[in-house]
Design a protein around this motif. Structure first.
Motif, mmCIF file in Angstrom:
data_model
loop_
_atom_site.group_PDB
_atom_site.id
_atom_site.type_symbol
_atom_site.label_atom_id
_atom_site.label_comp_id
_atom_site.label_asym_id
_atom_site.label_seq_id
_atom_site.Cartn_x
_atom_site.Cartn_y
_atom_site.Cartn_z
ATOM 1 N N ALA A 237 71.163 18.652 157.302
ATOM 2 C CA ALA A 237 71.433 17.428 156.209
ATOM 3 C C ALA A 237 71.741 16.579 155.171
ATOM 4 N N PHE B 169 63.540 26.895 150.653
ATOM 5 C CA PHE B 169 63.235 25.322 150.173
ATOM 6 C C PHE B 169 63.760 23.977 151.276
ATOM 7 N N ASP B 170 63.858 23.325 151.650
ATOM 8 C CA ASP B 170 64.641 22.421 152.724
ATOM 9 C C ASP B 170 65.904 21.396 152.218
ATOM 10 N N ALA C 104 67.474 19.016 153.237
ATOM 11 C CA ALA C 104 67.101 17.392 153.314
ATOM 12 C C ALA C 104 66.146 17.104 152.349
ATOM 13 N N GLU C 105 65.435 17.570 151.331
ATOM 14 C CA GLU C 105 64.862 17.535 150.511
ATOM 15 C C GLU C 105 65.793 16.875 148.914
ATOM 16 N N SER D 111 67.687 14.788 149.362
ATOM 17 C CA SER D 111 67.431 12.774 149.403
ATOM 18 C C SER D 111 66.633 12.828 148.323
ATOM 19 N N LEU D 112 65.533 13.462 147.848
ATOM 20 C CA LEU D 112 64.358 13.118 146.684
ATOM 21 C C LEU D 112 65.588 13.590 145.428
ATOM 22 N N GLY E 106 64.321 20.254 140.046
ATOM 23 C CA GLY E 106 63.025 20.281 141.036
ATOM 24 C C GLY E 106 62.224 20.830 141.098
ATOM 25 N N ARG F 108 58.404 23.199 141.713
ATOM 26 C CA ARG F 108 57.437 23.082 143.318
ATOM 27 C C ARG F 108 55.770 22.874 143.091
ATOM 28 N N VAL G 159 59.478 19.045 144.594
ATOM 29 C CA VAL G 159 59.881 18.825 146.121
ATOM 30 C C VAL G 159 58.527 20.371 146.883
ATOM 31 N N ASN G 160 58.560 20.666 147.911
ATOM 32 C CA ASN G 160 57.917 21.905 148.600
ATOM 33 C C ASN G 160 57.972 22.767 148.755
ATOM 34 N N HIS G 161 58.241 23.990 149.260
ATOM 35 C CA HIS G 161 58.301 25.135 148.830
ATOM 36 C C HIS G 161 57.357 25.983 149.717
#
Length: 223
Positions: A22, A93-94, A96-97, A99-100, A113, A115, A190-192
């Protein structure tokens, strides 16, 4: 970017690999720090093996388990670049996020972040809401997701906070001291993801007791 790790032998390899990939995609200088908090399994061995094969990865270990807050403090203290992020090392968690969070850092001193949809058991989510409400009442901090384990900071700003917590109270201390210092704080969804392997220690009784103890110490000091 660093990752606190406690008994995460099944996750540390994939966590480091995903983080490096990432950060490579961002096209900037980076470091990955694996903070082994006195794990009793092969986490340290695996982390040190990864670090030995990639100079951009470092492993820092506590000789014994000290707690989530201590692992975060070690990560912050070990960081060398201007921006420092952390994500829990359990694979939920990813990386790559990141970047957000980076997209929002220009206008902020820290970006935390939250979730979008928490992938935990209902009782953990309920306990987290109760804890967050208590922290809001006592310390006046009302983020969307107090204990989200994915955050980005300006290194000088976070290192100036003189953090003390060794346990789970660290999330409240980070926010309360940042607010008192007048830092600008941004929040990004962010995604969880569900934990695929390993066991979480967040609901461990000793972890909870330690968090309440640190809460009382900090509250009395403020009074």
């Amino acid at each position: 970017m660093f990752f606190p790790l406690f008994n995460e032998e099944a996750n540390v390899g994939s966590t480091a690999t995903r983080a490096v990939a990432a950060l490579e995609n961002l096209g900037c200088e980076f470091e990955v720090i694996l903070v082994n908090d006195g794990s009793a399994d092969r986490t340290r061995e695996i982390a040190e093996g990864i670090a030995s094969s990639d100079t951009r990865v470092r492993c820092v270990s506590h000789p014994q388990n000290r707690g989530y807050g201590a692992a975060l403090r070690t990560g912050f203290g070990s960081a060398k670049l201007d921006l420092v992020a952390f994500a829990d090392g359990d694979g939920q968690f990813d990386p790559a996020e990141i970047s957000l969070l980076l997209d929002a850092i220009d206008e902020n001193d820290r970006v935390i972040g939250y979730r979008i949809s928490r992938a935990d058991a209902w009782h953990r989510t309920l306990n987290a809401r109760a804890w967050s409400t208590l922290m809001g009442v006592l310390f006046g901090v009302w983020p969307k997701d107090l204990d989200c384990g994915f955050k980005l900071f300006r290194r000088e700003a976070v290192q100036s906070l003189e953090l003390e917590s060794d346990g789970a109270f660290i999330s409240t201390e980070l926010l309360a001291k940042a607010k008192k210092a007048g830092f600008r704080i941004g929040q990004i969804g962010v995604n969880h993801y569900p934990r695929a392997v390993g066991t979480s220690t967040g609901a461990n009784l000793l972890v909870i007791v330690k968090a309440f103890h640190e809460l009382l110490v900090y509250w009395r000091r403020l009074r």
